[in-house]
Scaffold this motif. Structure first.
Motif, PDB file in Angstrom:
ATOM      1  N   GLN A  58       0.739  -1.174   0.121  1.00 12.79           N
ATOM      2  CA  GLN A  58      -0.030  -0.103  -0.100  1.00 12.79           C
ATOM      3  C   GLN A  58       0.818   1.212  -0.091  1.00 12.79           C
ATOM      4  N   PRO A  59       0.389   2.370  -0.580  1.00 13.61           N
ATOM      5  CA  PRO A  59       1.044   3.523  -0.729  1.00 13.61           C
ATOM      6  C   PRO A  59       1.211   4.347   0.656  1.00 13.61           C
ATOM      7  N   ASP A  60       1.817   5.292   0.726  1.00 13.77           N
ATOM      8  CA  ASP A  60       1.843   5.987   2.095  1.00 13.77           C
ATOM      9  C   ASP A  60       0.445   6.744   2.289  1.00 13.77           C
ATOM     10  N   GLN A  61      -0.193   6.609   3.532  1.00 13.49           N
ATOM     11  CA  GLN A  61      -1.516   7.089   3.698  1.00 13.49           C
ATOM     12  C   GLN A  61      -1.616   8.314   3.701  1.00 13.49           C
ATOM     13  N   SER A  62      -0.649   9.091   3.747  1.00 16.71           N
ATOM     14  CA  SER A  62      -0.683  10.735   3.706  1.00 16.71           C
ATOM     15  C   SER A  62      -0.922  11.276   2.141  1.00 16.71           C
ATOM     16  N   ASN A  63      -0.731  10.191   1.452  1.00 20.81           N
ATOM     17  CA  ASN A  63      -0.968  10.759   0.032  1.00 20.81           C
ATOM     18  C   ASN A  63      -2.216  10.097  -0.690  1.00 20.81           C
ATOM     19  N   GLY A 101      -3.998  10.886  -3.194  1.00 20.78           N
ATOM     20  CA  GLY A 101      -3.977  10.712  -4.669  1.00 20.78           C
ATOM     21  C   GLY A 101      -3.514   9.156  -5.043  1.00 20.78           C
ATOM     22  N   ALA A 102      -2.239   8.810  -4.194  1.00 15.63           N
ATOM     23  CA  ALA A 102      -1.729   7.413  -4.427  1.00 15.63           C
ATOM     24  C   ALA A 102      -2.477   6.464  -4.135  1.00 15.63           C
ATOM     25  N   ILE A 103      -3.149   6.845  -2.648  1.00 14.22           N
ATOM     26  CA  ILE A 103      -4.209   5.711  -2.285  1.00 14.22           C
ATOM     27  C   ILE A 103      -5.145   5.483  -3.303  1.00 14.22           C
ATOM     28  N   ALA A 104      -5.837   6.773  -3.751  1.00 14.95           N
ATOM     29  CA  ALA A 104      -7.080   6.662  -4.688  1.00 14.95           C
ATOM     30  C   ALA A 104      -6.656   5.761  -5.788  1.00 14.95           C
ATOM     31  N   THR A 105      -5.617   5.883  -6.157  1.00 16.70           N
ATOM     32  CA  THR A 105      -5.165   5.060  -7.514  1.00 16.70           C
ATOM     33  C   THR A 105      -4.899   3.631  -7.215  1.00 16.70           C
ATOM     34  N   TRP A 106      -4.304   3.590  -5.959  1.00 12.56           N
ATOM     35  CA  TRP A 106      -3.998   2.190  -5.635  1.00 12.56           C
ATOM     36  C   TRP A 106      -5.296   1.393  -5.309  1.00 12.56           C
ATOM     37  N   LEU A 107      -6.214   1.980  -4.528  1.00  8.36           N
ATOM     38  CA  LEU A 107      -7.328   1.131  -4.159  1.00  8.36           C
ATOM     39  C   LEU A 107      -8.216   1.044  -5.604  1.00  8.36           C
ATOM     40  N   ALA A 108      -8.328   1.854  -6.382  1.00  7.02           N
ATOM     41  CA  ALA A 108      -8.780   2.027  -7.796  1.00  7.02           C
ATOM     42  C   ALA A 108      -8.420   0.469  -8.323  1.00  7.02           C
ATOM     43  N   ASN A 137     -17.042  16.240   1.642  1.00  5.75           N
ATOM     44  CA  ASN A 137     -16.027  15.365   2.310  1.00  5.75           C
ATOM     45  C   ASN A 137     -14.736  16.137   2.093  1.00  5.75           C
ATOM     46  N   ASP A 138     -13.570  15.854   2.832  1.00 10.40           N
ATOM     47  CA  ASP A 138     -12.427  16.553   2.744  1.00 10.40           C
ATOM     48  C   ASP A 138     -11.460  15.661   1.736  1.00 10.40           C
ATOM     49  N   TRP A 139     -12.060  14.795   1.251  1.00 16.40           N
ATOM     50  CA  TRP A 139     -11.383  14.022   0.242  1.00 16.40           C
ATOM     51  C   TRP A 139     -10.956  14.841  -1.082  1.00 16.40           C
ATOM     52  N   HIS A 140     -11.902  15.516  -1.463  1.00 17.44           N
ATOM     53  CA  HIS A 140     -11.648  16.449  -2.840  1.00 17.44           C
ATOM     54  C   HIS A 140     -10.444  17.371  -2.353  1.00 17.44           C
ATOM     55  N   LYS A 141     -10.308  18.123  -1.051  1.00 15.45           N
ATOM     56  CA  LYS A 141      -9.557  19.040  -0.696  1.00 15.45           C
ATOM     57  C   LYS A 141      -8.049  18.146  -1.015  1.00 15.45           C
ATOM     58  N   ARG A 142      -7.997  17.085  -0.119  1.00 12.09           N
ATOM     59  CA  ARG A 142      -6.684  16.301  -0.057  1.00 12.09           C
ATOM     60  C   ARG A 142      -6.374  15.779  -1.400  1.00 12.09           C
ATOM     61  N   ILE A 143      -7.179  15.329  -2.243  1.00  5.93           N
ATOM     62  CA  ILE A 143      -6.821  14.911  -3.666  1.00  5.93           C
ATOM     63  C   ILE A 143      -6.270  16.049  -4.328  1.00  5.93           C
ATOM     64  N   CYS A 144      -7.083  16.918  -4.270  1.00  9.22           N
ATOM     65  CA  CYS A 144      -6.614  18.180  -5.054  1.00  9.22           C
ATOM     66  C   CYS A 144      -5.168  18.511  -4.662  1.00  9.22           C
ATOM     67  N   ASP A 145      -4.822  18.364  -3.414  1.00 11.33           N
ATOM     68  CA  ASP A 145      -3.437  18.900  -2.832  1.00 11.33           C
ATOM     69  C   ASP A 145      -2.422  17.943  -3.256  1.00 11.33           C
ATOM     70  N   ASP A 146      -2.692  16.584  -3.678  1.00 10.02           N
ATOM     71  CA  ASP A 146      -1.757  15.549  -3.987  1.00 10.02           C
ATOM     72  C   ASP A 146      -1.657  15.386  -5.434  1.00 10.02           C
TER      73      ASP A 146
END
Lengths: 82, 796
Positions: free
Chosen positions: B107-112, B114-121, B204-213
């Motif tokens: 699994q990628p780093d939990q703080s990223n 974008g990477a989590i999203a890609t990995w999960l998808a 939800n704050d996902w959007h913001k976090r994803i936009c950051d990453d």
């Protein structure tokens, strides 16, 4: 400093010039009005008979016109004359 | 998918048919040679025993019953064997294959995000594809088993109950990876993100976090990838009935987050109807998403309707309940919020909670010494209106406002505030209410319960206090409600008299048009008889105006003043008692008054004038070297400052002598001029007037002047009241002696009557209407007197 008065509103009260406080007939204050009137003063004046007794005008008129009163002053039983 | 899935399928296929083949041969051989059970080689003893039993009773061919039951046991045992083989196969192949996909990719780093999203998808899609493949393979196998079982009816019935989807779900997810829950949660959240980002509804704050990453240009691609992955995973879950096992808890928690966010977004929006907007929001955002996740089904529709009618509604109702105090503050702008709340209050316990919350916020925010009485009144009036809209039975209002009414009753200036807002010039709620004459009829009489009982019967809610009369609950007339705080109209009428007296005397003109209009309105409200005194008071003013003109014409030239002195002549029995105190006035004024008196007696020979020297209002201008200051003050104040014109400085003793007053009174009057920075005390007990306005010193002037100006005006009788406080010790003992004697003899008396009698028996006692009433209420508070229905009596 100089004081200049621009306007002065003073307050006074009026009283009838009469010794008693209340009318001998209706027992209301002279400075108020008789039981039939609402407003004191000119609307409900006082009258003095020749016997010097004083009543609300409306009270004494009613009194002297009543059948039992025989036109007598209710206080001294003398004939009532204005 | 293919290679892995194919290998699983192959393994499963390789094992199960072998067993089936075996069984088939056992059964075949057993039935072909019933007499040689010993040739059977059994893999499992249980099956062997069953078969032996079966063939054992086959010997006794006449015992049909035994044969049938032995056949059933055999079929059951066979079914168990087949099914446990199936389960074993799922456990050994499908589960590890599924978990391997997720566990073997780091699994990628939990703080990223974008990477989590890609990995999960990527991996969720792959894992569920593997799962789907292996379940499908087992399904095919199982169909083969069913085919075989068709030949033995009791076996087929036992096997048919087996559901590959259910078994696979139970087996695969029996021992999940520890991080699986977190993965699914993130995945569900992501799916809402991918769904909602299209519609610009991203709570939800996902959007913001994803936009950051993630770089902006990659977001769309990511969204599409996630969209495709979620579509694939959800369709697997739907097909294999895995929604409840895998998705549901996280779908619900996602909904919870959404509802909370949406409720929060509606906080403080009182102007619009949020109830409808919330329904639309559900239809637009969560509802399509839910259909996407759970598929079109009754269950999904039920969930959506629950979300609409219960979940979000109750959350909104709870929000509005806590905000109700502010809604009332904003009323009527917040009328929409109230109709929302009205529609949302469906459970009795919600009403109870609402009453409790609102009561608490009234007590916390309003009923404390820091709040102004007019503010409390405004809020109370607003509450009356708002809560009527919420609940026309008036029960909520009654319950919420009981403490408010109690508190207002305890505040000294409540009546004064109510009365002055009734008649003040400024636009106020109460004034409008007074002008609204429709409601006035029931100020007096009880509304009869029968008249509105006919067509729309609306029972009183359960939590109503039935000991209270229902008329008060039903009346929507605000003034009646305010008056009912005190139980009777008398105190209002008295207070109005005092207020009117202040207003009439402090106006320098004879203009009373406005007061006449007020009087007409109040008459409608309180009845003509109660308002008689104010009619007389107003007539006194008009008469005074006429008399004043004729008297002024008759005044001799010798006493003429260089300023207008107008006189108001009162019918003394109809005004509040004024406390008169020795107030020596300037000589010319005294002379003028004497002449005025004489002229009046010419006009009205049978009447005499008595001056109230201390009452009235004087406008004076103080001319200094560098300018002038203007004041409107009581005559005593004016006389005092005039003394300084003659002589400067004065000592306290000299002033006391010159004004024929007590030291305390002189000090109090001087305090006004000192506060105005006109008089300076230096050294102690020596007073002098400033010579230039510049000497006043600027600071504080603005603030002080305003409030003191007011004091000076209210001095008309305010001063009298204040002084009574000064001498209170003396008064109280004496006064109480008189009062207790009167009450001992006469039982109970109204305040007016006692005051008149005091005037007769103790004419020297300096007491006025207001200080007497204050004295009485102090006595009541001390428990020495009791009051009921406006009459006082001694406490025994």
């Amino acid at each position: 400093m100089k004081v200049r008065v621009k306007n002065w509103s003073a307050v006074a009260v009026w009283r009838w010039k009469v010794d008693d406080d209340t009318c001998g007939i209706c027992r209301m204050a002279f400075d108020g009005c008789c039981t039939d009137c609402r407003l004191p003063g000119d609307e409900c004046p006082l009258v003095w008979g020749q016997c010097k007794h004083c009543f609300h005008m409306h009270c004494i008129l009613k009194w002297v016109h009543s059948p039992n009163a025989n036109q007598l002053c209710p206080m001294c039983r003398q004939e009532w004359k204005f | 998918m293919s290679a892995l899935a194919a290998s699983i399928a192959a393994q499963a296929a390789s094992r199960l048919p072998a067993v089936l083949e075996h069984c088939r041969s056992i059964v075949a051989s057993a039935s072909s040679s019933p007499s040689s059970p010993s040739t059977l080689v059994l893999e499992q003893q249980r099956l062997g025993a069953a078969i032996q039993a079966y063939f054992g009773c086959a010997d006794a061919a006449d015992d049909r019953q035994r044969r049938a039951s032995a056949e059933a046991v055999l079929a059951g045992t066979l079914a168990d064997l087949i099914l446990s083989e199936c389960r074993e196969s799922l456990r050994a192949q499908a589960a590890p294959a599924f978990w391997a996909v997720l566990a073997n990719t780091p699994q990628p780093d939990q703080s990223n995000s974008g990477a989590i999203a890609t990995w999960l998808a990527k991996n969720m899609q792959a894992a569920f594809a593997v799962l789907e493949a292996s379940i499908a393979a087992h399904e095919t196998l199982f169909e083969a088993v069913l085919d075989f079982a068709q030949s033995i009816p009791s076996l087929s019935a036992a096997i048919r109950a087996f559901n590959v989807n259910t078994e696979a779900g139970a087996i695969v997810f029996a021992r999940p990876l520890p991080e699986f829950a977190a993965m699914v949660e993130q995945f569900v959240t992501l799916s809402y993100w991918a769904h909602a980002v299209v519609h610009d509804d991203v709570p939800n704050d996902w959007h913001k976090r994803i936009c950051d990453d993630v770089p902006e240009e990659a977001i769309e691609a990511l969204q599409q990838a996630v969209g495709a992955a979620t579509a694939a995973v959800f369709s697997v879950c739907q097909r294999r009935k895995l929604q409840h096992r895998v998705l549901m808890p996280f779908v619900l928690s996602q909904l919870d987050i959404l509802v909370k966010a949406q409720t929060e977004a509606m906080a403080n929006l009182f102007a619009d109807s949020c109830h409808e907007a919330a329904g639309q929001w559900i239809d637009t955002y969560p509802a399509p998403w839910l259909r996407h996740v759970l598929g079109e089904s009754d269950e999904c529709d039920q969930l959506i309707s629950y979300l609409k009618t219960q979940w979000l509604s109750q959350s909104l109702a709870a929000l509005r309940t806590t905000e109700l105090f502010d809604i009332i503050v904003d009323y009527p702008e917040s009328a929409n919020a109230l109709s929302d709340l009205r529609a949302l209050l469906i459970h009795p316990q919600q009403r109870a909670a609402l009453v409790q919350t609102l009561r608490a916020s009234f007590e916390r925010r309003l009923l404390h010494p820091g709040a102004n009485t007019p503010d409390i009144l405004t809020q109370y009036i607003s509450a009356i209106r708002a809560l009527r809209q919420l609940d026309e039975s008036g029960v909520i209002l009654e319950q919420v406002c009981a403490p408010v009414r109690e508190y207002l009753f305890g505040r000294e200036d409540t009546i004064r505030c109510i009365v002055s807002s009734l008649v003040d010039d400024a636009e106020s709620d109460l004034r409008d209410e007074l002008a609204n004459t429709n409601a006035s009829a029931n100020a007096d009489s009880d509304v009869s319960d029968t008249e509105d009982a006919t067509d729309s019967w609306n029972p009183v809610p359960l939590n109503a206090d039935l000991t209270q009369p229902s008329s008060l609950r039903k009346t929507s007339d605000i003034i009646s409600l305010l008056i009912s705080i005190y139980g009777s109209k008398e105190r209002f009428v008295d207070e109005y008299r005092a207020l009117l007296s202040d207003r009439l005397i402090s106006t320098l003109s004879y203009d009373i048009d406005k007061e006449l209009r007020n009087l007409e309105l109040l008459k409608l409200r309180f009845g003509e008889a109660n308002m008689l005194f104010s009619e007389v008071m107003l007539r006194d003013i008009t008469e005074s105006k006429r008399n004043n003109t004729s008297v002024q014409e008759r005044m001799p030239e010798s006493v003429k003043l260089d300023f207008p002195l107008n006189v108001i002549i009162l019918s003394r029995l109809y005004w509040p008692n004024f406390k008169t105190e020795p107030t020596p006035l300037p000589k010319p004024v005294e002379d003028f008054m004497k002449a005025y008196e004489a002229a009046f007696e010419i006009l009205k020979p049978t009447r005499a004038l008595h001056w109230k020297h201390s009452v009235g209002i004087v406008t004076i201008s103080l001319d200094f070297e560098d300018g002038e200051l203007e004041f409107s003050v009581a005559p005593a104040m004016a006389s005092l400052i005039m003394l300084f014109e003659r002589d400067d400085p004065w000592t306290l003793g000299e002033l006391v002598e010159a004004t024929e007053s007590s030291t305390a009174v002189v000090r109090k009057r001087l305090a006004f001029w000192i506060a105005q920075r006109v008089v300076i005390e230096s050294p102690a007990d020596t007073f002098s007037v400033i010579s230039k306005i510049a000497d006043q010193g600027v600071p504080l002037q603005g603030i002080d002047a305003d409030s003191d100006e007011e004091d000076a005006l209210h001095n008309i009788d305010g001063e009298a009241g204040e002084e009574a406080e000064g001498d209170e010790e003396l008064d109280v003992t004496q006064c109480f002696m008189f009062v207790s004697m009167m009450l001992t003899n006469l039982g109970s008396l109204p305040a007016d009557r006692m005051l008149t009698m005091m005037g007769m028996y103790a004419p020297t006692m300096p007491i006025d209407d207001r200080s007497f009433r204050r004295f009485l209420s102090n006595m009541v508070a001390d428990g020495k007197l009791a009051t009921s229905g406006g009459e006082y009596q001694l406490v025994k």
